[in-house]
Structures are given as structure tokens and as C-alpha cells.
Design a protein around this motif. Structure first.
Motif, PDB file in Angstrom:
ATOM      1  N   LEU A  29     -40.931  33.777  30.339  1.00 52.20           N
ATOM      2  CA  LEU A  29     -41.905  33.027  31.133  1.00 52.20           C
ATOM      3  C   LEU A  29     -41.207  32.011  32.031  1.00 52.20           C
ATOM      4  O   LEU A  29     -41.597  31.815  33.178  1.00 52.20           O
ATOM      5  N   ARG A  30     -40.159  31.372  31.514  1.00 48.88           N
ATOM      6  CA  ARG A  30     -39.404  30.414  32.338  1.00 48.88           C
ATOM      7  C   ARG A  30     -38.737  31.121  33.517  1.00 48.88           C
ATOM      8  O   ARG A  30     -38.702  30.588  34.621  1.00 48.88           O
ATOM      9  N   ARG A  31     -38.193  32.323  33.276  1.00 51.25           N
ATOM     10  CA  ARG A  31     -37.586  33.091  34.368  1.00 51.25           C
ATOM     11  C   ARG A  31     -38.630  33.406  35.431  1.00 51.25           C
ATOM     12  O   ARG A  31     -38.384  33.270  36.621  1.00 51.25           O
ATOM     13  N   LEU A  32     -39.794  33.859  34.974  1.00 49.06           N
ATOM     14  CA  LEU A  32     -40.870  34.185  35.914  1.00 49.06           C
ATOM     15  C   LEU A  32     -41.335  32.959  36.682  1.00 49.06           C
ATOM     16  O   LEU A  32     -41.700  33.048  37.849  1.00 49.06           O
ATOM     17  N   GLU A  33     -41.340  31.810  36.024  1.00 46.84           N
ATOM     18  CA  GLU A  33     -41.808  30.564  36.635  1.00 46.84           C
ATOM     19  C   GLU A  33     -40.914  30.133  37.791  1.00 46.84           C
ATOM     20  O   GLU A  33     -41.327  29.393  38.657  1.00 46.84           O
ATOM     21  N   ARG A  34     -39.671  30.574  37.811  1.00 46.98           N
ATOM     22  CA  ARG A  34     -38.744  30.182  38.872  1.00 46.98           C
ATOM     23  C   ARG A  34     -38.713  31.173  40.027  1.00 46.98           C
ATOM     24  O   ARG A  34     -38.178  30.875  41.086  1.00 46.98           O
ATOM     25  N   ARG A  35     -39.266  32.362  39.834  1.00 40.90           N
ATOM     26  CA  ARG A  35     -39.133  33.420  40.827  1.00 40.90           C
ATOM     27  C   ARG A  35     -40.337  33.464  41.769  1.00 40.90           C
ATOM     28  O   ARG A  35     -41.453  33.750  41.354  1.00 40.90           O
ATOM     29  N   PRO A  36     -40.119  33.189  43.065  1.00 34.80           N
ATOM     30  CA  PRO A  36     -41.234  33.301  44.018  1.00 34.80           C
ATOM     31  C   PRO A  36     -41.671  34.761  44.166  1.00 34.80           C
ATOM     32  O   PRO A  36     -40.865  35.676  44.007  1.00 34.80           O
ATOM     33  N   GLN A  37     -42.942  34.961  44.444  1.00 33.85           N
ATOM     34  CA  GLN A  37     -43.500  36.287  44.686  1.00 33.85           C
ATOM     35  C   GLN A  37     -44.332  36.235  45.960  1.00 33.85           C
ATOM     36  O   GLN A  37     -44.816  35.171  46.343  1.00 33.85           O
ATOM     37  N   THR A  38     -44.520  37.394  46.561  1.00 32.95           N
ATOM     38  CA  THR A  38     -45.325  37.471  47.771  1.00 32.95           C
ATOM     39  C   THR A  38     -46.734  37.925  47.409  1.00 32.95           C
ATOM     40  O   THR A  38     -46.911  38.891  46.666  1.00 32.95           O
ATOM     41  N   PHE A  39     -47.714  37.208  47.948  1.00 32.16           N
ATOM     42  CA  PHE A  39     -49.116  37.526  47.719  1.00 32.16           C
ATOM     43  C   PHE A  39     -49.781  37.678  49.078  1.00 32.16           C
ATOM     44  O   PHE A  39     -50.016  36.685  49.767  1.00 32.16           O
ATOM     45  N   GLY A  40     -50.051  38.910  49.466  1.00 29.57           N
ATOM     46  CA  GLY A  40     -50.657  39.169  50.766  1.00 29.57           C
ATOM     47  C   GLY A  40     -49.719  38.737  51.874  1.00 29.57           C
ATOM     48  O   GLY A  40     -48.500  38.858  51.769  1.00 29.57           O
ATOM     49  N   SER A  41     -50.285  38.188  52.943  1.00 28.83           N
ATOM     50  CA  SER A  41     -49.475  37.770  54.093  1.00 28.83           C
ATOM     51  C   SER A  41     -48.947  36.339  53.946  1.00 28.83           C
ATOM     52  O   SER A  41     -48.372  35.790  54.881  1.00 28.83           O
TER      53      SER A  41
END
Length: 154
Positions: A29-41
């Protein structure tokens, strides 16, 4: 006597295994919390940014203080998040119609698109989970998550 010792060993092993599993979950969860993701545009968004968008919601404006309460963070931290989201054209501020001291935050069209895309990610995740677990396992999973969240809020 031997049976009792075996039972204690099994309980101890189960607790250690559960502790390791919980530790692995928290690390992931900590790893995921640091990783930006793209949501739509919207482009890449950090988890704190997309969760702020989620907390604002699509139904209309929300006061900064109410948003801070929903996110369980300070008003200062909310202000910093809102500044970043404004720069990305995902939220807009407007004066409160009845209280000149209040500021309402609402999602722009681009922010609403990011909100919808985030909901889709959650829906797709849950569908994948349902493909791998039985209905009974999903009920247990949901119950465990609720209990874990309650425990962590203490």
C-alpha cells in the motif's frame, strides 16, 4: 500437556504469519501511495490528489473545512492539495453564497472525468477480485477490511 503446547505453537505461528501478511500488505500500500497514476485526461495524479478529487465528489461544492474533515487532514494540507489541483485545472474555488468567509471547492469537467476514471479503476479491481474469490470469501474480505480500517483509526 503436549496437545496444549502444540496448540500454543500453532497459534503463535498463525499470529506470526498474519503479522508478516499484514506487513506485506502495508508495504504494498505504501508503494502504491507513492506512485502517480493517470485518470482520464487529467494526467498523472498522486494518490492524495485523486483521493481529494474523490472526497470532493461530483454533486457540487464543498467547504474547505468539510473537505479537511473528510480527508482527516489539516486545512493547511487541504489548501496545498487544492492549489496543485487548481494548477491542473481539476478543481475550482468559488465564494460561499451565504458565508463570505467560506470557500467552496468543486470539480471542473476535467476533475469530474478524473473522478469517473478513478471509480472505474475501483470497479475493475473489485470485478477482478470477484473472479478470484467465492461470494463467501468476498464477504469475509469485506468484513476484514472494515475491521482493519476501524482498528487503524484508533
Amino acid at each position: 500437556m503436549e496437545k496444549n503446547r502444540t496448540s500454543q505453537t500453532n497459534n503463535s505461528t498463525g499470529a506470526n504469519s498474519g503479522g508478516r501478511s499484514l506487513g506485506r500488505l502495508i508495504l504494498q500500500l505504501r508503494r502504491l501511495e507513492r506512485r502517480p497514476q493517470t485518470f482520464g485526461s487529467a494526467g498523472p495524479l498522486t494518490p492524495s490528489e485523486i483521493h481529494t478529487i474523490e472526497a470532493i465528489g461530483t454533486e457540487g461544492g464543498i467547504l474547505m473545512s468539510e473537505l479537511a474533515g473528510r480527508l482527516e487532514i489539516t486545512k493547511g494540507a487541504v489548501t496545498q492539495l487544492i492549489v496543485r489541483l487548481e494548477a491542473k485545472d481539476l478543481v475550482a474555488r468559488s465564494p460561499h453564497p451565504e458565508d463570505s468567509r467560506g470557500t467552496l471547492i468543486s470539480l471542473t469537467a476535467k476533475g469530474k472525468e478524473a473522478h469517473t476514471a478513478h471509480e472505474e479503476v475501483h470497479r475493475a479491481f473489485y470485478e477482478q477480485l470477484q473472479e478470484q474469490l467465492t461470494e463467501q470469501e468476498i464477504e469475509v474480505f469485506d468484513t476484514c477490511i472494515d475491521k482493519l480500517v476501524t482498528f487503524l483509526k484508533k
